[in-house]
Design an enzyme around this catalytic site. Structure first.
Site, mmCIF file in Angstrom:
data_model
loop_
_atom_site.group_PDB
_atom_site.id
_atom_site.type_symbol
_atom_site.label_atom_id
_atom_site.label_comp_id
_atom_site.label_asym_id
_atom_site.label_seq_id
_atom_site.Cartn_x
_atom_site.Cartn_y
_atom_site.Cartn_z
ATOM 1 N N HIS A 190 0.819 -1.222 0.000
ATOM 2 C CA HIS A 190 0.000 0.000 0.000
ATOM 3 C C HIS A 190 0.848 1.265 0.000
ATOM 4 C CE1 HIS A 190 -3.998 -1.909 0.679
ATOM 5 N NE2 HIS A 190 -3.200 -2.913 0.964
ATOM 6 N N ASP A 239 3.567 9.198 -0.935
ATOM 7 C CA ASP A 239 2.360 8.498 -0.491
ATOM 8 C C ASP A 239 2.037 7.415 -1.509
ATOM 9 O OD1 ASP A 239 0.162 8.010 1.111
ATOM 10 O OD2 ASP A 239 -0.533 10.086 1.101
HETATM 11 P P1 ADQ Z 1 -2.949 5.955 4.847
HETATM 12 O O1 ADQ Z 1 -1.528 6.427 5.003
HETATM 13 O O2 ADQ Z 1 -3.676 5.737 6.109
HETATM 14 O O3 ADQ Z 1 -3.045 4.638 3.957
HETATM 15 P P2 ADQ Z 1 -4.944 7.271 3.030
HETATM 16 O O4 ADQ Z 1 -4.830 6.613 1.724
HETATM 17 O O5 ADQ Z 1 -5.216 8.727 2.913
HETATM 18 O O6 ADQ Z 1 -3.656 7.129 3.942
HETATM 19 O O7 ADQ Z 1 -6.130 6.561 3.804
HETATM 20 C C1 ADQ Z 1 -6.557 7.051 5.034
HETATM 21 C C2 ADQ Z 1 -7.994 6.634 5.299
HETATM 22 O O8 ADQ Z 1 -8.329 6.967 6.635
HETATM 23 C C3 ADQ Z 1 -8.978 7.364 4.392
HETATM 24 O O9 ADQ Z 1 -10.020 6.490 4.064
HETATM 25 C C4 ADQ Z 1 -9.464 8.523 5.270
HETATM 26 O O10 ADQ Z 1 -10.774 8.939 5.013
HETATM 27 C C5 ADQ Z 1 -9.373 7.937 6.665
HETATM 28 N N1 ADQ Z 1 -9.014 9.008 7.614
HETATM 29 C C6 ADQ Z 1 -7.901 9.735 7.653
HETATM 30 N N2 ADQ Z 1 -7.955 10.647 8.645
HETATM 31 C C7 ADQ Z 1 -9.152 10.491 9.235
HETATM 32 C C8 ADQ Z 1 -9.827 11.135 10.313
HETATM 33 N N3 ADQ Z 1 -9.307 12.154 10.984
HETATM 34 N N4 ADQ Z 1 -11.033 10.698 10.649
HETATM 35 C C9 ADQ Z 1 -11.595 9.681 9.979
HETATM 36 N N5 ADQ Z 1 -11.034 9.040 8.949
HETATM 37 C C10 ADQ Z 1 -9.821 9.433 8.588
HETATM 38 C C11 ADQ Z 1 -2.090 3.739 3.359
HETATM 39 C C12 ADQ Z 1 -1.077 4.390 2.410
HETATM 40 C C13 ADQ Z 1 -1.809 5.211 1.357
HETATM 41 C C14 ADQ Z 1 -2.815 4.323 0.591
HETATM 42 C C15 ADQ Z 1 -3.696 3.550 1.563
HETATM 43 C C16 ADQ Z 1 -4.558 2.514 0.848
HETATM 44 O O11 ADQ Z 1 -0.161 5.201 3.148
HETATM 45 O O12 ADQ Z 1 -0.871 5.788 0.445
HETATM 46 O O13 ADQ Z 1 -3.620 5.148 -0.219
HETATM 47 O O14 ADQ Z 1 -2.914 2.851 2.535
HETATM 48 O O15 ADQ Z 1 -3.799 1.716 0.014
#
Ligand code: ADQ
Length: 467
Positions: A155, A358
């Protein structure tokens, strides 16, 4: 039909899954059933290893977890996974925090997980292992005689070979990856880095059909950008309640939502907003920047540092530009429910997403999905997010290291006419619905099936040829 067995560090045990990986796979598991195996840190018996997997009934699919001691949690999860692999894979070799015991515990946890899970596997299962916590798992399962198709999805970004050299045991990393039939990565950039690492560190050979041959094992690598259920997120945004947090005198709302992680470029974002306020603040509509950043991995020093830096910077910006009834930065340090998040995204005029590196960044996709197509907001997106490969046509791409680039993008977004916003949104919506969550799981699993077949054919050829 073959049963799907998913392995990931964390298994969804509550009713409301959160985090990109868990949300994406949970839908698939609910719709097709199967087995999901992961780890859980033991609170009650801190010195005992989990001797068997613990079932968690109550879902439409089977869930099993392996208990981790406090020490294993420190060495495997906080240690090797999050203080070595995470910074290294995000290009931050300067933040590596290597200490003795981490590497051997990381391998031991993977080995025990393989040993405890093998008796639960059936010959016709398709196995899909997730993310950097469990890279050695396929090699451990193979050592136990498991010959099922095994795929892996990373990921986070795949690093360049020169960064991998900062790992003392980098040869093992290539061995671990080569035990898979298929390695799925988020972007083309990651695939190029993966092939480069095998070629320059391990003398791997790229075959004309795209597979890598390494020590007479064959691994296929391809990019499968992770998607979201865009229609469902849009529906959630339409039905979401009002957001009391953004009752403000400002005319525009700009939003950022991230785990509080140094890879997300949060200080860079605030410096960019500060540059905007200095440059354009007097002539522009008042903008409130709402940053939601719940803490994660707080026991790791680098995460304590980023929290302090961010609090200091938001205080600085508010001190410089705040007024009676106007606070430019609202910084919220907790998680919010997905439904409310969807409503917040829909209400926000701009999203500012500025990671330094990311894998994908699902927040960028969720923001686009939540918009009203008749009057959509504008996405400002770092060129270092995996999502930039798909959303380049609609987002304003920025360089997060350059505060002036962020400042100009905010000015452009504020002034963007309705027609331009609609056209950009339509281009991004097209990508989101074409490459959604079902596309991601379906394409990965189909490719895995084919890769496993061709591996069997090639390996028996080399065994027969005596190579
Ligand atoms: P993350 O680094 O966690 O994921 P991201 O892809 O943005 O980053 O996913 C975060 C998830 O958590 C999103 O669904 C978001 O809505 C939720 N989230 C974040 N902050 C929140 C908050 N304050 N309250 C509620 N929900 C929140 C890792 C990798 C990414 C990759 C994903 C999936 O680092 O690059 O996109 O896995 O593969």
């Amino acid at each position: 039909m073959s049963r799907l067995v998913v392995f990931s560090n964390r298994v969804p045990l509550g009713d409301k899954p959160s985090g990109g990986l868990v949300v994406a796979l949970n839908d698939t598991m609910i719709s097709q059933g199967g087995l999901w195996v992961g780890t859980e840190t033991l609170e009650s018996a801190p010195t005992e290893n989990g001797a068997q997997l613990k079932p968690h009934p109550g879902a439409t699919f089977e869930r099993l977890t392996m208990g981790l001691t406090r020490d294993e949690h420190a060495q495997y999860y906080l240690g090797y996974s999050n203080s070595v692999l995470w910074p290294l894979f995000h290009g931050r070799a300067d933040l590596l925090d290597v200490s003795t015991g981490q590497f051997s515990t990381y391998k031991a946890v993977n080995r025990r997980l393989a040993e405890l899970s093998a008796p639960h596997l059936r010959p016709s299962d398709t196995i899909w292992i997730q993310d950097y916590h469990l890279i050695p798992l396929a090699m451990e399962l193979r050592a136990l005689g498991v010959s099922n198709p095994i795929g892996f999805f990373l990921h986070i970004p795949f690093p360049v070979a020169s960064n991998i050299r900062a790992l003392s045991d980098n040869a093992e990393l290539l061995d671990w990856f080569s035990a898979y039939d298929l390695v799925g990565l988020q972007t083309q950039r990651d695939v190029a880095n993966f092939i480069g690492a095998f070629r320059s560190l391990g003398h791997g050979e790229l075959l004309p059909d795209g597979r890598i041959r390494y020590n007479n094992r064959f691994v296929r690598v391809a990019s499968f950008p992770i998607g979201i259920d865009a229609e469902a997120f849009r529906a959630a945004a339409e039905q979401s309640p009002e957001m009391p947090e953004i009752t403000t005198t400002a005319q525009k709302v700009m939003v950022g939502v991230d785990r509080l992680d140094y890879s997300k470029g949060l200080p860079h974002r605030l410096k960019g907003f500060q540059a905007f306020l200095r440059e354009h603040g007097a002539v522009s509509d008042r903008i409130t920047f709402l940053q939601i950043a719940p803490p994660t991995r707080e026991d790791v020093q680098a995460y304590k540092d980023i929290r302090r830096e961010l609090e200091q910077l938001s205080g600085e910006v508010n001190g410089e530009f705040g007024d009676i009834g106007y606070m430019p930065v609202q910084y919220i340090h907790r998680s919010i429910q997905r439904e409310r998040l969807a409503g917040l995204f829909r209400r926000a005029d701009i999203a500012l997403v500025t990671p330094l590196n990311d894998g994908m960044n699902l927040v960028a996709k969720e923001y686009v999905a939540a918009q009203d197509p008749e009057d959509p907001g504008v996405l400002i997106l770092s060129r270092f997010a995996g999502a930039a490969e798909q959303l380049a046509e609609g987002a304003i791409l920025i360089n997060p290291y350059d505060a002036a680039s962020i400042s100009e993008a905010i000015a452009t977004a504020v002034a963007m006419p309705l027609e331009a916003r609609q056209a950009r949104h339509a281009a991004m919506w097209d990508q989101l619905t074409r490459y959604d969550n079902d596309w991601w799981t379906g394409t990965f699993l189909r490719t895995l099936g084919k890769a496993a077949l061709s591996r069997r054919t090639s390996e028996s050829f080399f065994i027969a040829a005596g190579e």
